[in-house]
Design a protein around this motif. Structure first.
Motif, PDB file in Angstrom:
ATOM      1  N   LEU A 191       0.835  -1.201   0.000  1.00  0.00           N
ATOM      2  CA  LEU A 191       0.000   0.000   0.000  1.00  0.00           C
ATOM      3  C   LEU A 191       0.872   1.254   0.000  1.00  0.00           C
ATOM      4  CD1 LEU A 191      -3.169   0.634   2.124  1.00  0.00           C
ATOM      5  CD2 LEU A 191      -1.327   2.294   2.171  1.00  0.00           C
ATOM      6  N   SER A 192       1.851   1.291   0.891  1.00  0.00           N
ATOM      7  CA  SER A 192       2.718   2.477   1.006  1.00  0.00           C
ATOM      8  C   SER A 192       3.530   2.695  -0.259  1.00  0.00           C
ATOM      9  CB  SER A 192       3.646   2.329   2.212  1.00  0.00           C
ATOM     10  OG  SER A 192       2.898   2.259   3.411  1.00  0.00           O
ATOM     11  N   ALA A 193       4.037   1.606  -0.849  1.00  0.00           N
ATOM     12  CA  ALA A 193       4.810   1.722  -2.087  1.00  0.00           C
ATOM     13  C   ALA A 193       3.933   2.198  -3.238  1.00  0.00           C
ATOM     14  CB  ALA A 193       5.467   0.387  -2.422  1.00  0.00           C
ATOM     15  N   ALA A 194       2.694   1.706  -3.297  1.00  0.00           N
ATOM     16  CA  ALA A 194       1.766   2.164  -4.335  1.00  0.00           C
ATOM     17  C   ALA A 194       1.521   3.665  -4.208  1.00  0.00           C
ATOM     18  CB  ALA A 194       0.447   1.395  -4.241  1.00  0.00           C
ATOM     19  N   LEU A 195       1.418   4.151  -2.976  1.00  0.00           N
ATOM     20  CA  LEU A 195       1.164   5.576  -2.768  1.00  0.00           C
ATOM     21  C   LEU A 195       2.394   6.429  -3.061  1.00  0.00           C
ATOM     22  CD1 LEU A 195      -1.156   5.361   0.355  1.00  0.00           C
ATOM     23  CD2 LEU A 195      -1.794   5.735  -2.042  1.00  0.00           C
ATOM     24  N   ILE A 196       3.578   5.875  -2.882  1.00  0.00           N
ATOM     25  CA  ILE A 196       4.796   6.572  -3.336  1.00  0.00           C
ATOM     26  C   ILE A 196       4.758   6.717  -4.854  1.00  0.00           C
ATOM     27  CG2 ILE A 196       7.306   6.313  -3.595  1.00  0.00           C
ATOM     28  CD1 ILE A 196       7.279   5.042  -0.755  1.00  0.00           C
TER      29      ILE A 196
END
Length: 199
Positions: free
Chosen positions: A150-155
């Motif tokens: 999730l965090s990588a997708a938002l980056i």
């Protein structure tokens, strides 16, 4: 994307090599999708092993939900490769309208992945207390991997937003991105809190 070109038909070592290669794709969006999907698989493993040791109605419902969701985060890996490839082609061709449409899609795919990750993370948090203590580490590690996806997708969204020319579209993407990260962070902290109270 054809099955032959799909990330999911490649050997894992080939995907790793392609991710590390001097080429635009696969990049962080595809890696985020694969990571989240593997995380969900660990949650599913914990539920299946636990259910095999004795059936529980709540766990069985969570198991069915996890099985229905299994594989969905991973579909965004191919979508991300396609969307970014389309953006690069549009940027090379120099047609402003086509480039903006491709920019919106390049931003929409990782946002959709993050939504899917949030759904998987909610399931993981609910599943953890229903998981046998012997495999709670799998479920917890799975939740961490889903959160990482999730965090990588938002980056990835952060990087893609720069190409959005419409201010309203960009503002909406920022608000959605901020909400998804906050909700994902809260869910992971909730799981950590449960794990600490059991130790």
């Amino acid at each position: 994307m054809s099955d032959e070109a799909s990330i999911w038909t490649q050997r894992l070592a080939d995907f790793r090599a392609a991710t590390a290669a001097n080429q635009p794709t696969p990049g962080c969006g595809a890696a985020a999708a694969v990571t989240a999907d593997i995380g969900l698989a660990l949650v599913l493993k914990g539920l299946r092993i636990s259910e095999a040791h004795g059936s529980d109605p709540t766990r069985r419902a969570l198991l069915q939900a996890a099985e229905a969701l299994s594989g969905r985060p991973g579909t965004f890996a191919d979508d991300d490769v396609q969307a970014f490839g389309d953006y690069l082609n549009a940027a090379r061709n120099g047609e402003p309208e086509q480039k903006q449409a491709a920019s919106r899609q390049a931003c929409a795919v990782p946002l959709a992945l993050a939504h899917c990750c949030l759904e998987a993370l909610e399931l993981a948090v609910d599943a953890w207390p229903c998981t046998d203590p012997n495999v709670q580490s799998d479920a917890q590690a799975g939740a961490v991997l889903i959160h990482a996806g999730l965090s990588a997708a938002l980056i990835n969204v952060d990087a893609d937003m720069a190409s959005l020319e419409d201010a309203a579209t960009r503002d909406q993407a920022v608000q959605t991105r901020t909400r998804l990260q906050a909700e994902g962070d809260d869910l992971l902290q909730r799981l950590f809190g449960q794990a600490l109270s059991r130790s």
